[in-house]
Motif scaffolding. Structure first.
Motif, PDB file in Angstrom:
ATOM      1  N   LYS A  37       0.836  -1.207   0.000  1.00  0.00           N
ATOM      2  CA  LYS A  37       0.000   0.000   0.000  1.00  0.00           C
ATOM      3  C   LYS A  37       0.867   1.252   0.000  1.00  0.00           C
ATOM      4  O   LYS A  37       0.558   2.243  -0.689  1.00  0.00           O
ATOM      5  N   ASP A  38       1.964   1.217   0.799  1.00  0.00           N
ATOM      6  CA  ASP A  38       2.878   2.366   0.821  1.00  0.00           C
ATOM      7  C   ASP A  38       3.484   2.615  -0.555  1.00  0.00           C
ATOM      8  O   ASP A  38       3.622   3.769  -0.993  1.00  0.00           O
ATOM      9  N   GLU A  40       2.165   1.736  -3.479  1.00  0.00           N
ATOM     10  CA  GLU A  40       1.111   2.235  -4.370  1.00  0.00           C
ATOM     11  C   GLU A  40       0.861   3.724  -4.134  1.00  0.00           C
ATOM     12  O   GLU A  40       0.668   4.502  -5.084  1.00  0.00           O
ATOM     13  N   HIS A  41       0.887   4.105  -2.871  1.00  0.00           N
ATOM     14  CA  HIS A  41       0.679   5.514  -2.538  1.00  0.00           C
ATOM     15  C   HIS A  41       1.817   6.372  -3.092  1.00  0.00           C
ATOM     16  O   HIS A  41       1.581   7.469  -3.638  1.00  0.00           O
ATOM     17  N   GLU A  42       3.067   5.856  -2.986  1.00  0.00           N
ATOM     18  CA  GLU A  42       4.215   6.645  -3.416  1.00  0.00           C
ATOM     19  C   GLU A  42       4.239   6.834  -4.931  1.00  0.00           C
ATOM     20  O   GLU A  42       4.576   7.937  -5.421  1.00  0.00           O
ATOM     21  N   GLY A  44       1.611   6.451  -6.960  1.00  0.00           N
ATOM     22  CA  GLY A  44       0.340   6.979  -7.436  1.00  0.00           C
ATOM     23  C   GLY A  44      -0.449   6.044  -8.324  1.00  0.00           C
ATOM     24  O   GLY A  44      -1.278   6.503  -9.112  1.00  0.00           O
ATOM     25  N   ARG A  46      -2.487   1.995  -8.341  1.00  0.00           N
ATOM     26  CA  ARG A  46      -2.828   0.730  -7.707  1.00  0.00           C
ATOM     27  C   ARG A  46      -2.154  -0.384  -8.501  1.00  0.00           C
ATOM     28  O   ARG A  46      -2.246  -0.433  -9.725  1.00  0.00           O
TER      29      ARG A  46
END
Length: 302
Positions: A37-38, A40-42, A44, A46
């Protein structure tokens, strides 16, 4: 972005199962899920479609997978690439060659040079055994062939050849003979090549001849290997040398000189390959010595 994030991503992408990927990474599933998840967040995007029944790569995940694998491969290759970069470049090393090295042994020297050519340029260096041994001890030579015996605890030795010796005699006196007994030579002086060019083994051979009844001697100084043949051809003496017709030592024979096997005496000259112990295992010559052990491992019996 940390390298571990890419390792976690590739593991999940290859397993398509968070539990299996966590087991492969020796970690628990919740931290692995959080790291993905980290990531994917970094970036941008999924990377996985998750459900209770399956895990699938998204288009972004499918695009990232070969990139991540390439990055990890580059990182994983750093240790061996560094080792290659730090390896010394191809260097020139010398192998000592005493006089009269048999052609079969020369072929093995050539085979060794071919085996290590990408790492070493192996060149031959002539000399008497004592000088060659000293040169290996002080590092001027990497290896040397040497006539045994050699007693030096700093050097390792591998016996590579054993050559049968015969009687070098006047041909007219022993015409049509195919062997000779030592007792037939007791009235002739024994003549050896000068001590400075003769292997130490011939000192022991001289002692044996004396014990077996050959008492007379002719001593030569400041001459080469051919000097003994000149005296023998005149019928004044006999000597002992390599019996095999292919031995380079046969080249020193002159007219009215022949060599016969003994019927009651079995002298042999052994040759070894020597190197410095400290330069072999874990040293700068380890690769060269390992190749030499392989090529010279089965001693030749001539």
């Amino acid at each position: 972005m940390e390298m571990l994030h890419l390792r976690y991503f590739v593991a999940v992408a290859e397993e398509l199962n968070f539990t299996a990927a966590a087991r492969r990474l020796h970690m628990s599933t919740p931290p692995l899920s959080q790291r993905i998840k980290d990531l994917e967040h970094e970036i941008g995007h999924r990377l996985f479609d998750r459900s209770t029944h399956h895990v699938m790569l998204t288009p972004a995940g499918a695009a990232l997978l070969p990139i991540a694998r390439d990055v990890l491969e580059q990182v994983n290759s750093i240790p061996w690439r560094l080792r290659e970069a730090m390896r010394p470049q191809r260097g020139t090393v010398f192998l000592g060659m005493p006089a009269g090295v048999h052609p079969d042994l020369r072929e093995r020297v050539k085979a060794l040079a071919g085996r290590v050519r990408e790492r070493f340029e192996l060149k031959r260096w002539p000399g008497a055994t004592a000088d060659l041994v000293n040169a290996v001890r002080d590092g001027r030579l990497a290896l040397t062939l040497a006539r045994l015996p050699v007693a030096d605890p700093a050097l390792e030795q591998l016996t590579v050849m054993s050559e049968r010796l015969g009687a070098v005699v006047p041909a007219d006196r022993f015409a049509e003979r195919d062997s000779i007994a030592l007792a037939e030579l007791t009235d002739l002086p024994y003549v050896a090549s000068p001590a400075e060019i003769t292997p130490a083994y011939f000192d022991e051979l001289d002692r044996q001849l004396s014990e077996l009844g050959v008492r007379k001697r002719i001593k030569l100084t400041n001459t080469g290997f051919g000097a003994a043949s000149e005296i023998i051809s005149c019928g004044l003496a006999f000597s002992i040398s390599m019996l095999d017709a292919r031995s380079p030592m046969q080249g020193y024979r002159v007219e009215n000189v022949t060599i016969l096997p003994f019927s009651d005496f079995r002298p042999r000259l052994d040759t070894a390959l020597l190197w410095h112990r400290e330069r072999a295992q874990g040293g700068d010559l380890e690769e060269l010595v390992d190749a030499a052990r392989d090529i010279f491992g089965e001693p030749l019996d001539i």
